[in-house]
Design a protein around this motif. Structure first.
Motif, PDB file in Angstrom:
ATOM      1  N   GLY A  11       0.811  -1.208   0.000  1.00 43.90           N
ATOM      2  CA  GLY A  11       0.000   0.000   0.000  1.00 43.90           C
ATOM      3  C   GLY A  11       0.843   1.254   0.000  1.00 43.90           C
ATOM      4  N   TYR A  12       1.860   1.279   0.856  1.00 45.77           N
ATOM      5  CA  TYR A  12       2.756   2.440   0.892  1.00 45.77           C
ATOM      6  C   TYR A  12       3.484   2.609  -0.429  1.00 45.77           C
ATOM      7  N   LYS A  14       2.480   1.695  -3.392  1.00 42.31           N
ATOM      8  CA  LYS A  14       1.539   2.235  -4.374  1.00 42.31           C
ATOM      9  C   LYS A  14       1.427   3.746  -4.208  1.00 42.31           C
ATOM     10  N   PHE A  15       1.239   4.155  -2.953  1.00 48.15           N
ATOM     11  CA  PHE A  15       1.105   5.576  -2.664  1.00 48.15           C
ATOM     12  C   PHE A  15       2.327   6.350  -3.152  1.00 48.15           C
ATOM     13  N   ILE A  17       4.587   5.455  -5.481  1.00 50.28           N
ATOM     14  CA  ILE A  17       4.671   5.491  -6.951  1.00 50.28           C
ATOM     15  C   ILE A  17       3.720   6.548  -7.510  1.00 50.28           C
ATOM     16  N   LEU A  18       2.501   6.551  -6.995  1.00 53.06           N
ATOM     17  CA  LEU A  18       1.513   7.522  -7.479  1.00 53.06           C
ATOM     18  C   LEU A  18       1.963   8.949  -7.206  1.00 53.06           C
ATOM     19  N   LEU A  19       2.587   9.143  -6.055  1.00 49.55           N
ATOM     20  CA  LEU A  19       3.041  10.480  -5.691  1.00 49.55           C
ATOM     21  C   LEU A  19       4.130  10.954  -6.651  1.00 49.55           C
ATOM     22  N   PHE A  21       4.852   9.914  -9.763  1.00 56.29           N
ATOM     23  CA  PHE A  21       4.346  10.195 -11.105  1.00 56.29           C
ATOM     24  C   PHE A  21       3.398  11.393 -11.116  1.00 56.29           C
ATOM     25  N   GLY A  22       2.680  11.564 -10.015  1.00 57.96           N
ATOM     26  CA  GLY A  22       1.819  12.744  -9.914  1.00 57.96           C
ATOM     27  C   GLY A  22       2.635  14.024  -9.987  1.00 57.96           C
ATOM     28  N   LEU A  25       3.769  14.558 -13.526  1.00 54.66           N
ATOM     29  CA  LEU A  25       2.681  15.057 -14.385  1.00 54.66           C
ATOM     30  C   LEU A  25       2.412  16.541 -14.145  1.00 54.66           C
TER      31      LEU A  25
END
Lengths: 280, 310
Positions: A11-12, A14-15, A17-19, A21-22, A25
């Motif tokens: 879970g961490y 995922k968070f 990775i999303l952060l 790439f966010g 972007l």
């Protein structure tokens, strides 16, 4: 126990990775705003890139506003978009309702025609439409941008689907009372159409506000330019010089839309998602 | 006014003469057609007429005022023109890579967002943000972002030790600049569509798999992906339709001729260049018909391919 732990670490991860790439972007936007405040960027872009300009000032922004063309183009865009949206949504409401509740000859065929319009791109229509509006002397007015928005197959489709979900029993009740079809529509069904109308407004607003190719063809007069046209002409004139001004201009043209989006994000995302599940 | 109207329709009902029943029905039918008038007026005037007129024009030599019938010569000119095939190549090249990169990547992000323990809505909003900005403004920003010497992309690539690129300054890399911009702009749309459909997969399937001891990665592989077939098909089809009509961003980045050296001129830009900078309406019309047929055939192929998968 270890399974749960792995889940937690996952879970961490995922968070994280999303952060990352966010941030990637968003980087172009952040950089855009930062350079917009940098006066010296008009001569040479700040390098290496920095978040806060050495000599921050509102110089670029004041030039953008003093020039006045951006504000003019905003007003033009606003006028064209609002009128187009009203036209598109009202004609789609009428047609969508008829296709959902109506009983008349050729209903299926006419609806298939509406669906076919979704497949027809703008390009083959460009020259005939240009000639058509030229022949009635309406080039360099807003009419060519507004009038064609009367037909929007996507909106009709969404609208029909919405009315399909509303029960026929309300209609029958009103019919027994002796109400005509128009009365039933305006007094019974139209007031219930709020949610789908909001979706239609959002979708047609986005389409109309961002429209580019067709306005480019019919509006040669700079005073009538919409926001995308003004941006494009500025960008083509200056290339990659005047970085500070370009970025200030981009900021002023993008930021209001972003703020609007942040306020309405729930509805906008819902609308986009709705337009995407049509295939099912 | 509405009341008068009401009376007219209500009257025949009261008398119920057998013969006028048909008449009443016809009257109701006519009312329904009135609902359709605005839309179908639009379809006739702005869709049907232009399609036929464009077809007619493609057999004429025309600059808008003087017309001369020349048969199939326009089609011959277009089909033997090197710049046209170059624009077809560019369009497909950019489209293939945009779609091949954006759909899997967008789906992975959507899956991550769907299962992240924190910030679900935050990420959803952030990742969709590029898509709400107009592609014209985005292209304007990317002209600087991808600048070979002063841009942040090359700076970041260099900082982590990756090779940099000349991007838009070199015809051999300029298409990748457009692909990068297109992926950046489109990915939010894919994520939103995927998320909506991910949430529609029934949770019972996951429950069952969990009981059987499947890991979350296995669940993703064997439950999530097979259930997204319809979504991928939809994205593939809308993606291609959009990609084949690409114009806005290449116009801003490279003008009507798609500089450098026509390397990013798409079919749409070719038509614009011939039609509205050269005012060769006949040639441009022939090109639009060829493009139209390409889009139609390609969409049908896509429909067929994705249906077989379903």
């Amino acid at each position: 126990m270890s399974y749960k732990k792995a889940e937690k670490i996952g879970g961490y991860l995922k968070f994280f990775i999303l952060l990352v790439f966010g941030i990637l972007l968003m980087a172009p936007f952040v950089w855009m705003i930062s350079v917009g405040f940098d006066r010296s960027a008009n001569i040479a872009m700040p390098f290496p890139p920095r978040l806060f300009p050495d000599d921050a000032s509102g110089f670029n922004f004041s030039i953008v506003f003093e020039n006045g063309r951006l504000i003019q183009s905003y007003l033009n865009s606003a006028f064209v978009t609002v009128t187009s949206v009203i036209l598109a949504v009202s004609s789609a409401l009428l047609a969508g309702y008829a296709f959902s509740k109506g009983k008349f000859k050729g209903k299926r065929l006419l609806f298939v025609i509406v669906l076919c319009t979704l497949m027809i791109p703008m390009e083959p229509r460009l020259i005939p439409l240009y000639k058509l509006f030229n022949s009635v002397d309406l080039l360099n007015t807003f009419w060519p941008l507004i009038l064609p928005s009367i037909i929007n197959g996507m909106l009709i489709f969404l609208c029909k689907q919405f009315f399909d979900q509303l029960p026929d029993t309300i209609r029958e009740a009103a019919q027994i009372d002796g109400a005509g079809e128009f009365k039933i529509f305006f007094q019974v069904y139209a007031p219930l159409a709020g949610p789908i109308a909001a979706t239609m407004v959002i979708l047609s607003f986005i389409g109309s506000w961002n429209d580019f190719l067709w306005p480019l063809v019919v509006l040669s007069n700079q005073e009538l330019h919409t926001v995308p046209l003004y941006l494009a002409s500025f960008s083509l004139e200056n290339g990659t010089s005047l970085g500070g001004l370009t970025m200030a201009l981009a900021t002023v043209s993008v930021l209001p839309i972003i703020v609007l989006y942040l306020f309405l994000q729930r509805y906008i995302i819902q609308s986009i998602a709705l337009s995407g599940v049509k295939g099912e | 006014m509405a009341k008068d109207h009401l009376k007219v329709i209500a009257q025949p009902d009261k008398q119920v003469p057998v013969g006028s029943h048909k008449q009443r029905k016809r009257k109701v039918q006519v009312t329904w057609y009135l609902f359709l008038i605005p839309s179908f007026l639009g379809i006739l005037l702005f869709l049907v007429y232009p399609i036929f007129e464009s077809f007619r024009l493609s057999f004429y030599q025309s600059n808008g005022t003087i017309e001369k019938f020349i048969g199939l010569q326009n089609f011959q000119t277009v089909l033997t023109s090197q710049p046209f095939w170059n624009s077809v190549w560019n369009t497909f090249y950019i489209g293939i890579f945009q779609i091949a990169i954006a759909i899997p990547l967008g789906f992975i992000f959507a899956s991550l967002i769907n299962t992240t323990p924190k910030g679900k809505n935050f990420f959803k909003v952030i990742y969709f943000l590029p898509n709400v900005t107009s592609i014209v403004a985005a292209a304007m920003i990317f002209a600087f972002v991808l600048h070979p010497e002063m841009g942040i992309v090359n700076y970041a690539l260099e900082a982590v030790g990756l090779p940099t690129s000349q991007w838009l300054s070199d015809p051999s890399s300029s298409k990748w600049a457009v692909i990068l911009l297109a992926v950046w702009h489109w990915i939010g749309f894919i994520i939103i569509i995927c998320l909506a459909n991910l949430q529609a997969i029934s949770p019972e399937m996951y429950e069952a798999a969990k009981i059987d001891g499947a890991s979350s990665f296995q669940q993703w592989l064997f439950i999530t992906i097979p259930n997204m077939g319809g979504t991928f098909a939809f994205l593939l089809i809308t993606g291609w339709i959009g990609a084949l009509q690409r114009f806005n961003e290449v116009y801003v980045l490279g003008g009507p001729s798609g500089s450098p050296a026509r390397s990013i001129q798409t079919m749409g830009a070719f038509i614009y260049e011939r039609g509205f900078t050269g005012f060769e309406f006949g040639i441009a019309s022939a090109a639009t018909y060829i493009m139209f047929i390409i889009i139609l055939v390609f969409t049908l192929i896509n429909l067929k391919v994705s249906k077989m998968k379903l």
